[in-house]
Write an enzyme that holds these catalytic residues in place. Structure first.
Site, PDB file in Angstrom:
ATOM      1  N   GLU A 112      33.904   8.667  56.892  1.00 22.99           N
ATOM      2  CA  GLU A 112      32.448   8.515  57.028  1.00 22.99           C
ATOM      3  C   GLU A 112      31.738   9.858  56.841  1.00 22.99           C
ATOM      4  OE1 GLU A 112      32.970   6.387  60.763  1.00 22.99           O
ATOM      5  OE2 GLU A 112      31.825   4.714  59.940  1.00 22.99           O
ATOM      6  N   GLU A 132      39.657   1.464  61.579  1.00 22.96           N
ATOM      7  CA  GLU A 132      39.114   1.159  62.913  1.00 22.96           C
ATOM      8  C   GLU A 132      39.578  -0.183  63.458  1.00 22.96           C
ATOM      9  OE1 GLU A 132      37.449   2.547  60.449  1.00 22.96           O
ATOM     10  OE2 GLU A 132      36.089   4.096  61.177  1.00 22.96           O
TER      11      GLU A 132
HETATM   12  C1  3H9 Z   1      36.836   6.171  64.215  1.00 29.06           C
HETATM   13  O1  3H9 Z   1      36.909   7.134  63.513  1.00 29.06           O
HETATM   14  C2  3H9 Z   1      35.581   5.414  64.471  1.00 29.06           C
HETATM   15  C3  3H9 Z   1      34.448   5.886  63.656  1.00 29.06           C
HETATM   16  O2  3H9 Z   1      34.046   4.893  62.763  1.00 29.06           O
HETATM   17  C4  3H9 Z   1      33.288   6.215  64.548  1.00 29.06           C
HETATM   18  C5  3H9 Z   1      32.948   7.647  64.466  1.00 29.06           C
HETATM   19  C6  3H9 Z   1      31.910   8.093  65.436  1.00 29.06           C
HETATM   20  N1  3H9 Z   1      41.970  10.909  68.025  1.00 29.06           N
HETATM   21  O3  3H9 Z   1      50.031  10.083  64.707  1.00 29.06           O
HETATM   22  P1  3H9 Z   1      50.541  11.435  64.974  1.00 29.06           P
HETATM   23  C7  3H9 Z   1      46.817  12.584  67.997  1.00 29.06           C
HETATM   24  S1  3H9 Z   1      38.181   5.563  65.036  1.00 29.06           S
HETATM   25  C8  3H9 Z   1      42.671  11.521  68.991  1.00 29.06           C
HETATM   26  O4  3H9 Z   1      51.813  11.556  65.750  1.00 29.06           O
HETATM   27  P2  3H9 Z   1      51.063  11.850  62.176  1.00 29.06           P
HETATM   28  C9  3H9 Z   1      47.998  11.729  68.390  1.00 29.06           C
HETATM   29  O5  3H9 Z   1      47.757  11.011  69.571  1.00 29.06           O
HETATM   30  C10 3H9 Z   1      39.513   6.625  64.542  1.00 29.06           C
HETATM   31  N2  3H9 Z   1      43.980  11.874  68.846  1.00 29.06           N
HETATM   32  O6  3H9 Z   1      50.671  12.316  63.636  1.00 29.06           O
HETATM   33  C11 3H9 Z   1      49.084  12.748  68.501  1.00 29.06           C
HETATM   34  O7  3H9 Z   1      48.935  13.402  69.745  1.00 29.06           O
HETATM   35  P3  3H9 Z   1      50.213  13.870  70.564  1.00 29.06           P
HETATM   36  C12 3H9 Z   1      39.979   6.292  63.188  1.00 29.06           C
HETATM   37  C13 3H9 Z   1      44.556  11.616  67.687  1.00 29.06           C
HETATM   38  O8  3H9 Z   1      51.111  13.103  61.396  1.00 29.06           O
HETATM   39  C14 3H9 Z   1      48.738  13.768  67.411  1.00 29.06           C
HETATM   40  O9  3H9 Z   1      47.361  13.568  67.153  1.00 29.06           O
HETATM   41  N3  3H9 Z   1      41.130   7.086  62.875  1.00 29.06           N
HETATM   42  C15 3H9 Z   1      43.879  10.977  66.654  1.00 29.06           C
HETATM   43  O10 3H9 Z   1      52.229  10.950  62.200  1.00 29.06           O
HETATM   44  C16 3H9 Z   1      49.514  13.570  66.130  1.00 29.06           C
HETATM   45  O11 3H9 Z   1      49.373  12.219  65.723  1.00 29.06           O
HETATM   46  C17 3H9 Z   1      42.380   6.669  63.092  1.00 29.06           C
HETATM   47  O12 3H9 Z   1      42.612   5.585  63.538  1.00 29.06           O
HETATM   48  C18 3H9 Z   1      42.525  10.630  66.847  1.00 29.06           C
HETATM   49  N4  3H9 Z   1      41.791  10.058  65.890  1.00 29.06           N
HETATM   50  O13 3H9 Z   1      49.841  10.972  61.683  1.00 29.06           O
HETATM   51  C19 3H9 Z   1      43.474   7.641  62.727  1.00 29.06           C
HETATM   52  N5  3H9 Z   1      44.728  10.813  65.612  1.00 29.06           N
HETATM   53  O14 3H9 Z   1      50.922  14.852  69.689  1.00 29.06           O
HETATM   54  C20 3H9 Z   1      44.526   7.681  63.787  1.00 29.06           C
HETATM   55  C21 3H9 Z   1      45.894  11.365  65.995  1.00 29.06           C
HETATM   56  O15 3H9 Z   1      49.645  14.438  71.820  1.00 29.06           O
HETATM   57  N6  3H9 Z   1      45.546   8.653  63.510  1.00 29.06           N
HETATM   58  N7  3H9 Z   1      45.791  11.842  67.248  1.00 29.06           N
HETATM   59  O16 3H9 Z   1      51.021  12.624  70.797  1.00 29.06           O
HETATM   60  C22 3H9 Z   1      46.534   8.427  62.629  1.00 29.06           C
HETATM   61  O17 3H9 Z   1      46.582   7.425  61.954  1.00 29.06           O
HETATM   62  C23 3H9 Z   1      47.614   9.475  62.531  1.00 29.06           C
HETATM   63  O18 3H9 Z   1      47.565  10.235  63.686  1.00 29.06           O
HETATM   64  C24 3H9 Z   1      47.526  10.400  61.312  1.00 29.06           C
HETATM   65  C25 3H9 Z   1      48.593  11.536  61.474  1.00 29.06           C
HETATM   66  C26 3H9 Z   1      47.822   9.609  60.048  1.00 29.06           C
HETATM   67  C27 3H9 Z   1      46.188  11.053  61.237  1.00 29.06           C
END
Ligand code: 3H9
Length: 702
Positions: A112, A132
């Site tokens: 976004e 999301e």
């Molecule tokens: C959104 O954006 C809504 C909007 O429309 C509104 C905006 C206002 N937040 O997965 P990993 C942490 S909703 C907080 O093992 P990878 C995760 O918990 C969001 N923490 O790494 C972990 O912490 P820890 C939409 C996050 O390399 C560490 O980062 N976005 C977030 O295998 C490493 O993560 C998503 O849904 C986050 N957003 O994969 C994306 N993301 O080490 C969600 C990660 O303490 N994230 N953490 O356990 C992912 O899909 C994967 O983390 C990503 C990296 C592909 C980015």
């Protein structure tokens, strides 16, 4: 305070680097810092254009998911989204061209933000997505309005309802990004920005892809009809379609307001709370308190699997799918060739469904080498034993492995019932021995239950967790209790289903209640797939060591079916009847009659059982046993149990796992139910001490 954005200038281009490890989430201060840096670039006479890039492994992975838990009510959600909406409008109104340079992933709020920039370029291996819905929400910062303006209705709907990220080529073809860069994203983004000096292009003002209101409405109607078949039990994908429709029926401001209202409904829902809980549960599971993050990990380059049956074959496929060469050993040519034929058939069916190319199948199959000898085992980094559940046989295998394999190889067992410590002793290398309990079909089900024995080393545990991730699984470390965590809890789930059947519910009623609840298949349908003979064999083994699967009355109905040769789908009858060649479950009154006879033997007066009671009893049994698992220390945390049940047995993630579900109902209510069932059904219902303690303290499992 570390700087969230670094501001540098190169060749009259301001390069803004987001620096918010680990994934540059839009935590507090980040959107503000981006806006301020863009404003600084616009005000700087030495600057012609602006580039936004992420530091570390990724662009911006979206909103900080933890923040959603702090939203107290709808009004607060509306306020916060309005503020980010206004901020992105101001960023989009930049007076100099802005370029988002994407590597890793631009997800959710990350995409976004990128769409509020005038241009987007991306590295060839980067991905963009609106995931999301996987968190039970919809894009809340203009995603449902800007994305269709870039790529049209169909693709926007697909991205926002499935949540799957798309690769660079697809994003470029769809118009989401403007260029795929070469090896240096940063240099290429700067050059791209320089080529756009004076050319401002706001996504919100683009109209070519949303020009046909009718086509947009029709695409939304088609999406709703398709989702009605595929998105059972969840609401967010439907809500995402409602929001996208606004891009076609309202102006940008109107559509954005509608999006914010719909977002507010979602973020307060149980679905979203549960899915967010599961997001963190998946990741918490990889953290084992006494296994530090920096524990050395062995990279698994070569593997071997012993036993080419259903489980062994599936495990070999899981390795091959991850690109790891694997030896597949069985006792003779017939067994190993049969296993290979099944594997080939499975891949052929994937190819026939268009989910794999013929070349990929050939490449993957070539990674599996059938064998009847231990040749080559001296080179492997891990062996997974998946032979019959026979203690002596397995001890012999582990003794052989202890001799044949390298001292550093991990020796894993896929046993579901036997004591890992016995294998550890037999191997002579107890530190390397660990349970790797896969779930059927092993190449599909996401759970890997990692069972630590008394002497299992921290390195073996850390390696297993890293390997699970590489195999595309969620690895959960559990203790070596009988049946470990998943099957131990399943036993209580099944016990209650069987007792409800004897009390008067029918097989289809119980199965339907559970599928309505969200399980992919009910307990009896599941047993017909797994094989009633398999359960019988386990019961015989348990009898021989004086154990039962679950405490409480043992229904004799499954044994009666076994004695009649009704093993399930494979024999055309089990809990249901099946017509030749069909998997359609047909209610069989004969099973009701057997249940009635067994009820009479146990002096039970049968009655009509309500669906609510079925769900409540089964869920209470799960939560109570889960509490025992926790108090006995066989699971590290309640969310591990949630992950185990969701990924091992298909418990609906949008409900959040059995422990999260219990928390949502409230532990005093769960405790009151246990006590009520003790009155109603007998003393086999006993509250777990931890349940009593937490309920009294007003606490929850998670
Ligand atoms: C959104 O954006 C809504 C909007 O429309 C509104 C905006 C206002 N937040 O997965 P990993 C942490 S909703 C907080 O093992 P990878 C995760 O918990 C969001 N923490 O790494 C972990 O912490 P820890 C939409 C996050 O390399 C560490 O980062 N976005 C977030 O295998 C490493 O993560 C998503 O849904 C986050 N957003 O994969 C994306 N993301 O080490 C969600 C990660 O303490 N994230 N953490 O356990 C992912 O899909 C994967 O983390 C990503 C990296 C592909 C980015």
């Amino acid at each position: 305070m570390p700087e969230l954005i670094r501001y540098e200038v190169r060749d009259r281009v301001a390069v803004l680097t987001v620096d918010n490890p680990p994934v540059n989430a839009l935590g507090p201060g980040v959107p503000e810092a981006i806006e301020a840096a863009v404003a600084r670039g616009c005000a700087d006479a030495g600057i012609d254009a602006i580039v936004l890039i992420g530091s570390g492994s990724t662009f911006i992975a979206g909103a900080d998911i933890r923040i959603f838990a702090t939203i107290k009510n709808r009004e607060q959600s509306l306020e916060r989204s309005e503020s980010i909406h206004a901020r992105l409008m101001r960023i989009e109104d930049a007076t100099k061209p802005t370029v988002a340079a994407i590597h890793g992933t631009a997800l959710g709020g990350g995409l976004e933000v990128a769409m509020s920039f005038h241009y987007r370029v991306m590295a060839p291996d980067a991905k963009v997505g609106q995931p999301e819905v996987l968190l039970g929400i919809i894009p809340g910062a203009g995603g449902t309005q800007r994305l269709p303006r870039l790529c049209g209705a169909a693709m926007a709907i697909d991205m926002c309802t499935a949540g799957k990220p798309v690769a660079a080529q697809q994003a470029l073809a769809a118009g989401i990004v403007d260029q795929i860069t070469g090896p240096s994203l940063r240099d290429d983004a700067i050059a791209f920005a320089q080529s756009k000096v004076g050319a401002i292009r706001k996504t919100r003002e683009r109209s070519e892809r949303i020009a046909s209101r009718d086509a947009g409405i029709a695409a939304c109607a088609a999406a709703r009809a398709a989702l009605a078949k595929t998105a059972r039990g969840v609401k967010a994908p439907f809500t995402a379609v409602d929001a996208i429709e606004g891009a076609f029926t309202l102006d940008f401001e109107g559509g954005s307001l509608r999006e914010r209202e719909l977002f507010a409904d979602c973020v307060m829902s149980h679905e979203s709370r549960a899915l967010r809980h599961m997001f963190f549960a998946d990741r918490e599971a990889a953290k084992v308190p006494d296994v530090p993050k920096d524990t050395p990990v062995t990279k698994i380059e070569r593997a071997a699997v012993i036993g080419a049956g259903t489980m062994g074959g599936g495990i070999a496929m899981a390795y091959a799918n991850a690109g790891i060469p694997v030896l597949l050993k069985d006792v003779d040519d017939a067994a190993v060739l049969k296993g290979m034929a099944t594997i080939r058939k499975n891949y052929e069916s994937t190819v026939a469904k268009g989910k794999m190319t013929a070349e990929a199948m050939a490449r993957t199959l070539s990674l599996i080498t059938p064998t009847t000898a231990y040749d080559g085992f001296e080179h492997v980094d891990i062996v997974v034993e998946a032979a019959f559940e026979d203690m002596n046989l397995k001890k012999q295998i582990f003794a052989d492995l202890g001799r044949i394999t390298r001292p550093s190889s991990i020796l894993a067992s896929n046993t579901s019932t036997l004591d890992i410590d016995e294998f550890a002793k037999a191997s002579g290398r107890p530190r390397q021995v660990i349970g790797h309990h896969f779930f059927s079909p092993a190449n599909v089900m996401k759970l890997l239950e990692i069972v630590r024995g008394k002497e299992t080393s921290k390195e073996a545990i850390a390696t297993s967790l890293a390997l699970a991730k590489r195999l595309g699984k969620v690895g959960v470390v559990v203790g070596n209790c009988f049946a470990f965590v998943a099957n131990r809890m399943l036993a209580y789930y099944m016990r209650e289903a069987l007792l409800l059947l004897e009390e008067g519910a029918t097989v289809p009623q119980i199965d339907n209640a559970m599928t309505e609840f969200g399980m992919p298949v009910g307990p009896f349908g599941m047993q017909d797939i797994a094989g009633i003979d398999v359960g019988w064999r386990i019961r015989q083994f348990l009898k021989s060591i004086g154990k039962t699967r679950a405490e409480g009355p043992q229904s004799a109905v499954p044994d009666r079916l076994y004695e009649m040769g009704r093993y399930g789908q494979k024999t055309g009858a089990g809990w249901y009847k099946y017509e030749a060649g069909s998997r359609n479950r047909i209610h069989d009154p004969l099973v009701d009659q057997i249940a009635a006879e067994e009820a009479a033997t146990r002096g039970i007066t049968r009655r009509a059982v309500k669906d609510e009671e079925i769900i409540a009893r089964i869920m209470t049994a799960l939560a109570n046993e889960g509490a025992r698992v926790l108090e006995e220390g066989y699971a590290t945390r309640a969310s591990d149990i949630d992950a185990v049940y969701c990924y091992g047995f298909g418990y609906p993630r949008h409900v959040g796992g059995p422990m999260f579900y219990a928390d949502a109902i409230g532990l005093p209510t769960v405790l009151a139910r246990v006590k009520q069932y003790r009155e109603q059904c007998g003393d086999y219902w006993q509250p777990a001490a931890l349940l009593e303690k937490l309920a009294a303290e007003g606490k929850s499992f998670n």
